[in-house]
Motif scaffolding. Structure first.
Motif: not given
Ligand code: A3P
Length: 329
Positions: A7-9, A17-21, A131-132
């Motif tokens: 869950g942490y990962m 991913f959000g930051w990259r977007m 992505l996990p």
């Protein structure tokens, strides 16, 4: 412990991913977007931002048995349907849904906005396998059926396909182009003519529709119409829930419907694509423009000329003859 760690990962990967977007979009400008400039891929025109390398990789893209796809010709009601489906896949837990933007929850598998200009933009096709993500994954595509990753057909994974009156699609397409590219770059006539002769990205609208129409009775396909969704949102939520093997209380269905109303999706920064699109415009949407434009059936009446309306009607008659598919036009 294992669950906590995964869950942490998951949270860390999602945050990244959000930051990259957001950081990617902050360097892309409207003039960098290759929306209506195309190349030929196996006989289908694709936007330059649908990179050929991505298309080649999709040929061998690993599909999980429980992957769910939303597939549409652009502007048929993808974002709306994906939001309803996403809420259903979250078991109606709207607080959970609202933790991530819809474009992050539902990766757009073939698209790399700005990818034709910048070669360092991460591609969903490459990020997804790393992505996990939670299961099932929920993936968006506008590709015609024959260009989807072959495993979606081999594994018969669940796919939701939406169609819409082509007259409304072409008008919505024009406004979408205007939203994403420099002012005045594409005239309505350019978009209309390209729509009619199948030279816009993803090719002929009617071939796109018919590929799924002919497979509409297969168990792993759910075939929907925008116009039916407008008339009966509850019925649509029930249909999609049943298709995904879910059943909810009336309260949960109400909550999903409320979350997915046009006005609420427009007001919610996690469902309105403007939240991300405005980044390419320097942080503010162009005056009077929004991805969440009208959300109506029949708004073509204010845009199509008589000649255009008749030309499209004639095409519909010709290309859909004998298929059993028709539109109230
Ligand atoms: P209009 O441009 O006609 O307003 P897509 O997601 O496939 O790009 O489709 C976008 C179209 O769906 C837009 O149509 C948009 O306004 C409409 N739409 C998005 N969310 C909606 C909702 N909750 N209810 C009705 N229409 C919606």
């Amino acid at each position: 412990m294992g669950q906590t760690l995964s869950g942490y990962m998951f949270s860390v990967a999602e945050l990244y991913f959000g930051w990259r977007m957001r950081s990617i979009m902050s360097k892309v400008r409207p003039e960098d977007i290759r929306l209506y400039e195309t190349y030929d891929y196996e006989g289908i025109p694709l936007a330059l931002d649908t990179l050929k390398t991505t298309m080649d990789e999709l040929n061998t893209f690993h599909i999980r048995d429980d992957d769910v796809f939303i597939v549409t010709y652009p502007k048929a009601g993808t974002t709306w349907t994906q939001e309803i489906t996403s809420a259903i896949l979250h078991d109606g837990d709207i607080a959970q849904v609202n933790k991530r933007h819809t474009m992050q929850r539902v990766p757009f598998i073939e698209m790399t906005v700005g990818g034709a200009v910048y070669d360092d933009i991460p591609r969903a096709v490459q990020m997804l396998p790393k992505l996990p993500t939670t299961s099932p994954r929920f993936i968006k595509s506008h590709l015609p059926g024959q260009l989807l990753p072959p495993q979606v057909w081999e594994k018969k994974i669940k796919m939701i396909y939406v169609i819409r009156n082509p007259k409304d699609v072409v008008v919505s397409l024009f406004h979408h182009g205007a939203l994403m590219t420099p002012p005045g770059k594409f005239s309505f006539d350019f978009v209309f003519d390209g729509f009619l002769d199948g030279t816009l990205p993803y090719g002929n609208w009617w071939e796109h529709y018919l590929y799924f129409w002919e497979r509409r009775n297969e168990d792993h396909i759910l075939f929907l119409r925008f116009e039916d969704m407008k008339k009966d949102l509850r019925g649509t939520v029930l249909k999609i829930s049943e298709f995904l093997g879910k059943s909810f209380s009336d309260e949960t269905i109400d909550a999903i419907m409320d979350h997915c109303s046009f006005q609420n999706m427009k007001n919610n920064p996690m469902t309105n694509p403007d939240t991300l699109i405005q980044i390419i415009h320097g942080g503010k949407m162009p005056e009077g423009q929004s991805f969440m434009r009208k959300g109506q059936s029949g708004s073509w009446k204010a845009k199509l000329s008589q000649t255009q309306s008749e030309a499209l009607e004639a095409q519909v008659k010709e290309v859909l003859a004998g298929t059993g598919l028709s539109f109230d036009m």
